[in-house]
Design an enzyme around this catalytic site. Structure first.
Site, PDB file in Angstrom:
ATOM      1  N   CYS B  48      -2.161   8.542   7.010  1.00  0.00           N
ATOM      2  CA  CYS B  48      -2.884   9.772   6.689  1.00  0.00           C
ATOM      3  C   CYS B  48      -2.291  10.436   5.450  1.00  0.00           C
ATOM      4  CB  CYS B  48      -2.918  10.726   7.877  1.00  0.00           C
ATOM      5  SG  CYS B  48      -1.294  11.154   8.479  1.00  0.00           S
ATOM      6  N   ASN B  49      -1.054  10.083   5.089  1.00  0.00           N
ATOM      7  CA  ASN B  49      -0.425  10.702   3.926  1.00  0.00           C
ATOM      8  C   ASN B  49      -0.503   9.887   2.645  1.00  0.00           C
ATOM      9  OD1 ASN B  49       0.386  13.157   4.961  1.00  0.00           O
ATOM     10  ND2 ASN B  49       2.211  12.269   5.892  1.00  0.00           N
ATOM     11  N   SER B 105       8.479  10.546   2.644  1.00  0.00           N
ATOM     12  CA  SER B 105       7.652  11.243   3.638  1.00  0.00           C
ATOM     13  C   SER B 105       7.828  12.748   3.529  1.00  0.00           C
ATOM     14  CB  SER B 105       8.065  10.802   5.050  1.00  0.00           C
ATOM     15  OG  SER B 105       7.887   9.413   5.194  1.00  0.00           O
ATOM     16  N   GLN B 116       4.231   1.617  10.359  1.00  0.00           N
ATOM     17  CA  GLN B 116       3.014   1.478   9.556  1.00  0.00           C
ATOM     18  C   GLN B 116       3.205   0.461   8.431  1.00  0.00           C
ATOM     19  OE1 GLN B 116       2.993   5.691   8.783  1.00  0.00           O
ATOM     20  NE2 GLN B 116       1.342   6.097  10.264  1.00  0.00           N
ATOM     21  N   GLY B 184       3.465  30.734  30.253  1.00  0.00           N
ATOM     22  CA  GLY B 184       2.804  30.766  28.939  1.00  0.00           C
ATOM     23  C   GLY B 184       2.488  29.364  28.459  1.00  0.00           C
ATOM     24  N   ILE B 185       2.022  28.499  29.367  1.00  0.00           N
ATOM     25  CA  ILE B 185       1.816  27.087  29.012  1.00  0.00           C
ATOM     26  C   ILE B 185       0.657  26.874  28.031  1.00  0.00           C
ATOM     27  CG2 ILE B 185       0.226  26.515  30.913  1.00  0.00           C
ATOM     28  CD1 ILE B 185       1.828  23.837  31.168  1.00  0.00           C
ATOM     29  N   THR B 186      -0.271  27.878  27.943  1.00  0.00           N
ATOM     30  CA  THR B 186      -1.387  27.682  27.008  1.00  0.00           C
ATOM     31  C   THR B 186      -1.070  28.198  25.603  1.00  0.00           C
ATOM     32  OG1 THR B 186      -2.330  29.755  27.806  1.00  0.00           O
ATOM     33  CG2 THR B 186      -3.194  27.750  28.786  1.00  0.00           C
ATOM     34  N   LYS B 188       1.136  28.269  21.936  1.00  0.00           N
ATOM     35  CA  LYS B 188       1.454  27.142  21.054  1.00  0.00           C
ATOM     36  C   LYS B 188       2.770  26.479  21.465  1.00  0.00           C
ATOM     37  CE  LYS B 188       1.625  25.906  16.247  1.00  0.00           C
ATOM     38  NZ  LYS B 188       2.213  26.311  14.972  1.00  0.00           N
ATOM     39  N   GLY B 190       4.407  26.859  24.333  1.00  0.00           N
ATOM     40  CA  GLY B 190       4.311  26.360  25.710  1.00  0.00           C
ATOM     41  C   GLY B 190       3.644  24.990  25.752  1.00  0.00           C
TER      42      GLY B 190
END
Lengths: 388, 388
Positions: B48-49, B105, B116, B184-186, B188, B190
């Site tokens: 992707c880079n 990278s 890769q 707070g699992i939802t 970022k 978490g």
């Protein structure tokens, strides 16, 4: 080799003067260095622009030199270090070549320094202060500077108006003694031109002065210069092959009509050269129309000078290339010298080893930059052997 | 070897996307290059880079490649050149090593790229697009990156708090299934922590949510994550080995007294780990005084992270040294290869010449820098032969 240098680049004239070495001091210095046991040879070069000591020996040699100089000159080492450049190894060799070839001089490419380097080397040689390394490097540097003088036009391509005027005078044809008048001979330009002209024989100079008290600031040999009153100039002008005018006067020092009168009856048609280096002009441009007269003004010399500057720049590039080449040869000789005595030892070490096995050994132990050189040399060798 | 590269360094993601090659396009490219007659081998690397083509062949190879890429991607060559880096010879080899070892990278030293590169090489190998040169260079680059992964701690020295928290969880001893609550699992942090933790088996996660509608933005396998209402958190807390809190709440999500109550009667003394990665603090520092409880707050992880950064920098230096060493070996192999077939010819060329005469020939033909290398190698050889 090492070199310590006090030169115009870092030290003002007063300081350079303090580091000038006379013959007795040079001997004292050489003696102290010998006694230190770390110095194998030394050459001392003193000119008005630099005092330099070149020496060969071990790593302690530089320290011994600094101590000796500080002691002889009674200067604290701290003080000494302020004005010093120190070079060692290849940088010292490169410095010697630059100095000797005039590339470290104020006027690039000047060749007065060559004689000074040669004298310094000769003096050291006579006193037996020159070892193998100094001998090779000085001989090669001197030979290189000579080669530059012979193979390039640097020393024969003048830039100064006074030198260009003198060349013009020398090239102008005349029968018997060449008679030259310099109007304004006591001025700066007039004086310089007179000196340049009198460097060659067969020339008689008549100089004009504004007062009875005026004197030349140089002493020409014999009676080759005669001073006359400015107001009487036309009286003598008819006899002249060449008239040079270099005054700061706002008026013409020569007009067409007066000149015509002066020439009348004195082979009026024979070649005469008028040189006007003054700004504003000293000579009436109409004078050039008189029969036999050629007039060169300051623009002519400025153009010559600019052309010469171009030539000189190119010649300096050539000289630099010559220097780099000879310098490289000198560096090689110093590098290679220890191996001459080791050839038998190396032959024994490699006996019984195939070239292939040695090559593989090299490949495995050196880095890629070194391998590149080795392989390039190998390629070269294959060609050189075929050519030989 | 040559390399053309469209990477994140010059091209934004959108452009990089345009230069991504799928399997069919790779084949088309390889076919066109083969047909051009100037290319001996090629490897296409797309991540992707970066999109990069490594190729070996004559000087016309790069042009053939540019034409092929422009044709396959229907992009004018002018456009292509804007985003391209072109490397050739040793610079291309150095680039391959940098890429493969993670030094090109975004995150220095990352090792995802190694897989890769290996895949790109393998794919080209299967299609028989790999010649001697590409084979040597890719195998050596891949071996070098592996050596760096094995011999340095770059890939085992995490910097991110989420990874450090997960490591803390993994190292905390528990009997049977490890039970972890994430308050707070939802959020970022978490979410990232949950994903990291669930990468290992034997861990059961209980996450708190503020609303019935809340959902995870990832899909854990099986029923390893149970979501509960934030307000009911203390109901479950007593059973937990580890409680992690990562909310943006201005209030404590865990207080000492409530926690004590939750633990009461449920093996109150057994080891429990509290992890507080929130700013401001989510957990009452007093909670750390409860029996069996260890509390790690964000300062603890920041310190760990900073220490790891120091370690990582040192390890990156070591990795770079390893890379330089292996790169040099690869360059040497490519340099030396043509000479293996020429050994007999060289032997014939030098037959009957003494080593001394060859050495003098070298001295007279090479410059001082080359002579320096030759003499250094000669010295080395004398030692190496004795050692062998």
């Amino acid at each position: 080799m090492y070199c310590i240098s006090v030169s115009y680049k870092k030290a003002p004239a007063e300081i350079r003067g303090r580091f000038a070495f006379d013959a007795r001091e040079k001997e004292a210095l050489a003696g102290m260095l010998r006694e230190s046991g770390t110095v194998d040879g030394c050459v001392v070069l003193c000119t008005c622009n630099r005092s330099e000591v070149y020496l060969s020996g071990g790593k302690a040699a530089i320290r011994a030199l600094q101590e000796a100089v500080a002691s002889i000159k009674a200067v604290p080492q701290q003080e000494l270090l302020k004005y010093l450049n120190i070079y060692s190894g290849e940088r010292a060799t490169a410095h010697l070549f630059k100095v000797c070839c005039g590339f470290d001089s104020m006027v690039l490419g000047e060749d007065e320094i060559l004689g000074q380097v040669r004298d310094a080397y000769q003096a050291a040689l006579e006193k037996k202060h020159v070892d193998y390394e100094l001998n090779v490097l000085f001989q090669r540097a001197i030979a290189c500077a000579k080669r530059i003088r012979t193979d390039t036009r640097i020393s024969t391509t003048p830039l100064s108006v006074a030198t260009l005027v003198a060349n013009e005078v020398f090239h102008f044809p005349a029968q018997g003694i060449k008679r030259v008048m310099i109007i304004g001979i006591t001025g700066k330009m007039g004086t310089t031109i007179a000196k340049n002209i009198l460097a060659k024989p067969g020339i008689q100079v008549t100089g004009t002065v504004r007062s009875h008290h005026a004197v030349l600031d140089f002493a020409p040999k014999g009676d080759r210069v005669k001073l006359v009153d400015y107001r009487d100039r036309y009286q003598y002008m008819g006899e002249m092959d060449i008239v040079i005018s270099a005054t700061t006067s706002p008026h013409y020092t020569i007009t067409r009509d007066e000149l015509a009168r002066a020439m009348a009856g004195r082979e009026p048609d024979r070649p005469r050269l008028l040189i006007d280096v003054a700004v504003p002009l000293d000579m009436d441009p109409e004078a050039a129309k008189l029969p036999g007269v050629t007039l060169r003004d300051i623009d002519y010399f400025d153009t010559l000078s600019k052309n010469n500057e171009q030539i000189r720049l190119k010649e300096l590039d050539r000289a630099r290339a010559i220097m780099e080449e000879d310098l490289d040869g000198a560096v090689k000789e110093i590098l290679f010298h220890p191996y001459i005595g080791r050839l038998a030892e190396l032959r024994t070490a490699f006996a019984g080893r195939s070239p292939e096995s040695l090559l593989f050994m090299i490949r495995d132990r050196v880095d890629s930059e070194e391998l590149k050189v080795v392989l390039k040399v190998l390629d070269g060798l294959e060609t050189w052997v075929k050519e030989a």
